[in-house]
Design a protein around this motif. Sequence first.
Motif, mmCIF file in Angstrom:
data_model
loop_
_atom_site.group_PDB
_atom_site.id
_atom_site.type_symbol
_atom_site.label_atom_id
_atom_site.label_comp_id
_atom_site.label_asym_id
_atom_site.label_seq_id
_atom_site.Cartn_x
_atom_site.Cartn_y
_atom_site.Cartn_z
ATOM 1 N N VAL A 169 3.006 10.101 52.058
ATOM 2 C CA VAL A 169 4.122 9.170 51.894
ATOM 3 C C VAL A 169 3.629 7.735 51.871
ATOM 4 O O VAL A 169 4.048 6.917 51.044
ATOM 5 C CB VAL A 169 5.161 9.378 53.028
ATOM 6 C CG1 VAL A 169 6.223 8.283 52.971
ATOM 7 C CG2 VAL A 169 5.809 10.748 52.918
ATOM 8 N N LEU A 170 2.708 7.415 52.770
ATOM 9 C CA LEU A 170 2.172 6.052 52.828
ATOM 10 C C LEU A 170 1.384 5.710 51.578
ATOM 11 O O LEU A 170 1.351 4.547 51.150
ATOM 12 C CB LEU A 170 1.290 5.884 54.059
ATOM 13 C CG LEU A 170 1.996 5.944 55.414
ATOM 14 C CD1 LEU A 170 0.980 5.859 56.548
ATOM 15 C CD2 LEU A 170 3.008 4.822 55.546
ATOM 16 N N ALA A 171 0.749 6.730 50.981
ATOM 17 C CA ALA A 171 -0.053 6.479 49.783
ATOM 18 C C ALA A 171 0.809 6.055 48.598
ATOM 19 O O ALA A 171 0.371 5.266 47.748
ATOM 20 C CB ALA A 171 -0.859 7.729 49.425
ATOM 21 N N VAL A 172 2.035 6.582 48.527
ATOM 22 C CA VAL A 172 2.920 6.239 47.399
ATOM 23 C C VAL A 172 3.914 5.147 47.771
ATOM 24 O O VAL A 172 4.712 4.729 46.932
ATOM 25 C CB VAL A 172 3.687 7.490 46.920
ATOM 26 C CG1 VAL A 172 2.707 8.551 46.424
ATOM 27 C CG2 VAL A 172 4.563 8.061 48.036
ATOM 28 N N GLN A 175 3.274 -1.559 48.696
ATOM 29 C CA GLN A 175 2.711 -2.447 49.703
ATOM 30 C C GLN A 175 3.770 -3.382 50.266
ATOM 31 O O GLN A 175 3.763 -3.706 51.456
ATOM 32 C CB GLN A 175 1.563 -3.260 49.096
ATOM 33 C CG GLN A 175 0.844 -4.168 50.086
ATOM 34 C CD GLN A 175 0.129 -3.391 51.179
ATOM 35 O OE1 GLN A 175 -0.345 -2.283 50.945
ATOM 36 N NE2 GLN A 175 0.050 -3.978 52.367
ATOM 37 N N TRP A 176 4.713 -3.796 49.386
ATOM 38 C CA TRP A 176 5.742 -4.728 49.849
ATOM 39 C C TRP A 176 6.638 -4.090 50.914
ATOM 40 O O TRP A 176 7.143 -4.765 51.805
ATOM 41 C CB TRP A 176 6.588 -5.225 48.687
ATOM 42 C CG TRP A 176 7.320 -4.140 47.929
ATOM 43 C CD1 TRP A 176 6.902 -3.500 46.802
ATOM 44 C CD2 TRP A 176 8.593 -3.572 48.263
ATOM 45 N NE1 TRP A 176 7.822 -2.553 46.411
ATOM 46 C CE2 TRP A 176 8.876 -2.583 47.274
ATOM 47 C CE3 TRP A 176 9.522 -3.794 49.281
ATOM 48 C CZ2 TRP A 176 10.051 -1.827 47.291
ATOM 49 C CZ3 TRP A 176 10.687 -3.038 49.294
ATOM 50 C CH2 TRP A 176 10.943 -2.075 48.312
ATOM 51 N N LEU A 177 6.817 -2.762 50.822
ATOM 52 C CA LEU A 177 7.667 -2.081 51.792
ATOM 53 C C LEU A 177 6.980 -1.995 53.148
ATOM 54 O O LEU A 177 7.599 -2.283 54.193
ATOM 55 C CB LEU A 177 8.036 -0.682 51.290
ATOM 56 C CG LEU A 177 8.931 0.152 52.220
ATOM 57 C CD1 LEU A 177 10.239 -0.581 52.493
ATOM 58 C CD2 LEU A 177 9.213 1.516 51.605
ATOM 59 N N THR A 178 5.701 -1.594 53.148
ATOM 60 C CA THR A 178 4.984 -1.506 54.421
ATOM 61 C C THR A 178 4.830 -2.884 55.060
ATOM 62 O O THR A 178 4.931 -3.031 56.280
ATOM 63 C CB THR A 178 3.597 -0.876 54.216
ATOM 64 O OG1 THR A 178 2.873 -1.638 53.245
ATOM 65 C CG2 THR A 178 3.718 0.558 53.738
#
Length: 271
Positions: A169-172, A175-178
């Motif tokens: 999930v983190l891979a897709v 970057q702006w969301l994390t």
Amino acid sequence: MIMAWWQILLLTCLAFWMIIDQITVGILCNYPLLIGFVAGIIMNDVKTGLVVGATLQLMVLGVGTYGGASMPDFMTGAIVGTAYAVMTGKGGDFAIGLAVPVGLLMVQLDVLARFLNVFLLHRVDHFIKLNDTKQAARNVVYGVFPWGLSRAIPVFIMLIVGEKFIRQVLAVTPQWLTTGLKVSGGILPIVGIAILLRYLPTKRFITFLIVGFIAAAYLKIPMLGVALLGFAMAIFYYQKTIKSSEDHESNSTVNNANGKEYENDKGEYEN
């Protein structure tokens, strides 16, 4: 880090117990800090558990639930946030960003648990009318399960998916969301403090607030030092209040005595 089966089991049991504890014996109570601490022990990372729990604790300071009202369950958020922070290694701010939506989701499940307990409550009323105290007491105990399962099942599902799913999930995830989750995780404690200050007599104690801000922001005094400074100020204010109250009572006694003497002298003069 890959979670062991016993860690998933213990965290699920913690989620089940914490809501029951909140409404019964009150060992851990409604404190995300303590829940995060216990979750950190289970995940073998007490520091992360304390960071996540303490941050969430700041968000619920001064917030309470009355009657049938529901509030975000940041205790569950502390469990999930701590587990995900340790598994992903992305730090406390990222975990807070995930814990907040989990806490908000628990509001809906809290309402569902209360709704299911209405059925059991009617059964309790029915058995009371029949004077069957054993069945009434048994149905009261049954009410524990909707409450506990409303937390345990979601936590179990969130943890059972495992680290591999989380990393996918983190891979897709953009970057702006994390980045946004990390930023929101840093801002939310400030919101909690602001809500608390809104309902405290801040104007009355603004001097102490300024002193604490200067000590933390400019003098760079550690948090323990600031806490001890606040404790010393609280003692000083308490002693000053007691002395002022005693002086007021003493003045009132003197005034009353003078008033009585004046009335006696006046009466003697008139006679």
